[in-house]
Scaffold this active site. Structure first.
Site, mmCIF file in Angstrom:
data_model
loop_
_atom_site.group_PDB
_atom_site.id
_atom_site.type_symbol
_atom_site.label_atom_id
_atom_site.label_comp_id
_atom_site.label_asym_id
_atom_site.label_seq_id
_atom_site.Cartn_x
_atom_site.Cartn_y
_atom_site.Cartn_z
ATOM 1 N N ASP A 38 0.821 -1.226 0.000
ATOM 2 C CA ASP A 38 0.000 0.000 0.000
ATOM 3 C C ASP A 38 0.855 1.278 0.000
ATOM 4 O O ASP A 38 1.988 1.278 0.472
ATOM 5 C CB ASP A 38 -0.911 -0.008 1.231
ATOM 6 C CG ASP A 38 -2.057 0.973 1.088
ATOM 7 O OD1 ASP A 38 -2.411 1.332 -0.059
ATOM 8 O OD2 ASP A 38 -2.602 1.399 2.124
ATOM 9 N N ARG A 42 -0.014 7.579 -2.917
ATOM 10 C CA ARG A 42 0.425 8.700 -2.075
ATOM 11 C C ARG A 42 1.907 8.994 -2.287
ATOM 12 O O ARG A 42 2.333 10.148 -2.299
ATOM 13 C CB ARG A 42 0.135 8.400 -0.595
ATOM 14 C CG ARG A 42 -1.328 8.604 -0.226
ATOM 15 C CD ARG A 42 -1.639 8.014 1.114
ATOM 16 N NE ARG A 42 -1.668 6.565 1.064
ATOM 17 C CZ ARG A 42 -1.623 5.766 2.116
ATOM 18 N NH1 ARG A 42 -1.509 6.272 3.325
ATOM 19 N NH2 ARG A 42 -1.672 4.456 1.974
ATOM 20 N N ARG A 51 -0.471 8.859 -10.005
ATOM 21 C CA ARG A 51 -0.531 7.688 -9.123
ATOM 22 C C ARG A 51 0.120 6.441 -9.740
ATOM 23 O O ARG A 51 0.775 5.657 -9.054
ATOM 24 C CB ARG A 51 -1.992 7.362 -8.812
ATOM 25 C CG ARG A 51 -2.710 8.374 -7.953
ATOM 26 C CD ARG A 51 -4.184 7.976 -7.795
ATOM 27 N NE ARG A 51 -4.330 6.592 -7.406
ATOM 28 C CZ ARG A 51 -4.175 6.141 -6.145
ATOM 29 N NH1 ARG A 51 -3.895 6.978 -5.182
ATOM 30 N NH2 ARG A 51 -4.322 4.863 -5.871
ATOM 31 N N GLU A 85 -11.834 -5.458 -5.177
ATOM 32 C CA GLU A 85 -12.435 -4.123 -5.001
ATOM 33 C C GLU A 85 -11.717 -3.064 -5.846
ATOM 34 O O GLU A 85 -12.242 -1.964 -6.058
ATOM 35 C CB GLU A 85 -12.391 -3.707 -3.522
ATOM 36 C CG GLU A 85 -13.405 -4.446 -2.642
ATOM 37 C CD GLU A 85 -13.096 -5.923 -2.445
ATOM 38 O OE1 GLU A 85 -11.918 -6.272 -2.272
ATOM 39 O OE2 GLU A 85 -14.045 -6.737 -2.508
ATOM 40 N N ASN A 86 -10.517 -3.378 -6.320
ATOM 41 C CA ASN A 86 -9.750 -2.380 -7.088
ATOM 42 C C ASN A 86 -10.366 -2.045 -8.452
ATOM 43 O O ASN A 86 -9.992 -1.055 -9.077
ATOM 44 C CB ASN A 86 -8.288 -2.822 -7.273
ATOM 45 C CG ASN A 86 -7.463 -2.705 -6.013
ATOM 46 O OD1 ASN A 86 -6.503 -3.447 -5.816
ATOM 47 N ND2 ASN A 86 -7.812 -1.769 -5.132
ATOM 48 N N SER A 214 -7.953 -5.223 4.751
ATOM 49 C CA SER A 214 -8.359 -5.012 3.354
ATOM 50 C C SER A 214 -8.679 -6.304 2.602
ATOM 51 O O SER A 214 -8.298 -6.474 1.434
ATOM 52 C CB SER A 214 -7.286 -4.222 2.597
ATOM 53 O OG SER A 214 -7.164 -2.929 3.140
HETATM 54 C C1 FPP Z 1 -2.053 0.024 -3.248
HETATM 55 O O1 FPP Z 1 -1.568 1.336 -3.317
HETATM 56 C C2 FPP Z 1 -1.567 -0.716 -4.374
HETATM 57 C C3 FPP Z 1 -2.342 -1.285 -5.323
HETATM 58 C C4 FPP Z 1 -3.804 -1.240 -5.322
HETATM 59 C C5 FPP Z 1 -1.748 -1.968 -6.437
HETATM 60 C C6 FPP Z 1 -0.450 -2.644 -6.116
HETATM 61 C C7 FPP Z 1 0.228 -2.815 -7.380
HETATM 62 C C8 FPP Z 1 1.547 -2.835 -7.553
HETATM 63 C C9 FPP Z 1 2.560 -2.775 -6.481
HETATM 64 C C10 FPP Z 1 2.082 -2.877 -8.886
HETATM 65 C C11 FPP Z 1 1.662 -4.072 -9.630
HETATM 66 C C12 FPP Z 1 2.347 -5.246 -9.162
HETATM 67 C C13 FPP Z 1 3.060 -6.010 -9.938
HETATM 68 C C14 FPP Z 1 3.614 -7.248 -9.376
HETATM 69 C C15 FPP Z 1 3.346 -5.704 -11.338
HETATM 70 P P1 FPP Z 1 -2.627 2.505 -3.482
HETATM 71 O O2 FPP Z 1 -2.799 2.758 -4.924
HETATM 72 O O3 FPP Z 1 -3.876 2.152 -2.760
HETATM 73 O O4 FPP Z 1 -1.867 3.678 -2.806
HETATM 74 P P2 FPP Z 1 -2.553 4.813 -1.906
HETATM 75 O O5 FPP Z 1 -3.091 4.114 -0.681
HETATM 76 O O6 FPP Z 1 -1.406 5.705 -1.594
HETATM 77 O O7 FPP Z 1 -3.602 5.460 -2.730
#
Ligand code: FPP
Length: 261
Positions: A38, A42, A51, A85-86, A214
């Site tokens: 996570d 940010r 992002r 949920e994404n 989550s």
């Molecule tokens: C959460 O950060 C992250 C995700 C929803 C996606 C995670 C994806 C990756 C690390 C990249 C893809 C992975 C691979 C293996 C290619 P957020 O977007 O919720 O960050 P925030 O909480 O700061 O908004």
């Protein structure tokens, strides 16, 4: 002592990755570590970037952490890359993550093989782009004989959906007369989860400062130790991993029982 500074700290080097193992009990390394990656958005925003730049960097961090974990003797890393949920995110971000996954699974195969990493996936394939599904199959096939660390990527994964899927599978077997209701126990449920055959996570790491599960590995983390940091995932380093394991080693795991003092 003349050599104190030199030998005080044991260091292991994986490619160009340095892992400082000072203070770690190498006989008590968590077998399975689950990570909620996570803070990508940010992290990017904090430096005036979009992002998706954070996701790109987050994918790089994952490579580093898998190598570091392998050097420490961790057997499985489960990483939450995309949740059920994404899909609610803007379509541009969803598409970017799907393309990133697709590229990652193409470009990193060689490196996975060079590092003996076996790639697996948990989650539902329903709704995933055809190209991503193909790359997933390809990655499984190309790395299936690797005997080192398992990188278990959660894609289109939700803990509740996983349990529902298991319940449906079990109910089907009962309805078809292949399973006796009285025989349904923890092992039967675990055999129907996406993680069948893997040990339960010993340690759950959540960077980014939020204190939530989550919907990640709901059944499997029943007795996992939880470690969080405010550091965003793209800034997460092998030193954070070592800090998490040090904290884990300082915990008393009772699994609901008592420890004689
Ligand atoms: C959460 O950060 C992250 C995700 C929803 C996606 C995670 C994806 C990756 C690390 C990249 C893809 C992975 C691979 C293996 C290619 P957020 O977007 O919720 O960050 P925030 O909480 O700061 O908004």
């Amino acid at each position: 002592m003349v050599f104190k500074g030199l030998f005080q700290t044991r260091r292991k080097v994986a490619n160009n990755i340095v892992v400082d193992t000072a203070g770690l009990d190498m006989n008590n390394i968590p077998e399975h570590i689950a990570i909620i990656m996570d803070g990508n958005g940010r992290w990017a925003k904090a430096q005036g970037k979009v992002r998706t730049f954070g996701h790109q960097q987050g994918a790089e961090t994952l490579k580093t952490i898998v190598k570091a974990a392998d050097k420490l003797g961790v057997k499985v890393i489960s990483a939450y890359a995309f949740s059920t949920e994404n899909w609610k995110r803007p379509v541009t971000e969803v598409n970017f993550i799907m393309e990133l996954l697709s590229r990652y699974l193409t470009n990193e195969i060689q490196e996975f093989n060079d590092n003996n990493v076996q790639v697996r996936f948990i989650g539902s394939r329903e709704g995933l782009p055809e190209v991503v599904k193909q790359k997933m199959d390809h990655a499984i096939e190309e790395t299936k004989d690797n005997t080192g660390i398992i990188l278990n990527l959660a894609i289109n994964y939700g803990g509740q959906a996983e349990i529902l899927h298991a319940v449906q599978g079990i109910a089907r077997e009962v309805a078809e007369g292949r399973l006796d209701v009285a025989k349904i126990d923890n092992q039967v449920v675990e055999d129907h989860l996406y993680t069948a055959g893997l040990p339960a996570p010993d340690l759950l790491i959540r960077p980014g400062g939020d204190l939530r599960i989550s919907n990640f590995l709901l059944w499997q983390i029943a007795y996992a130790e939880i470690w969080t940091t405010k550091t965003y995932w793209p800034d997460f380093t092998p030193d954070h991993l070592v800090d998490a394991i040090l904290a884990y080693q300082g915990r008393e795991r009772r699994f609901g029982g008592l420890v004689e003092k």
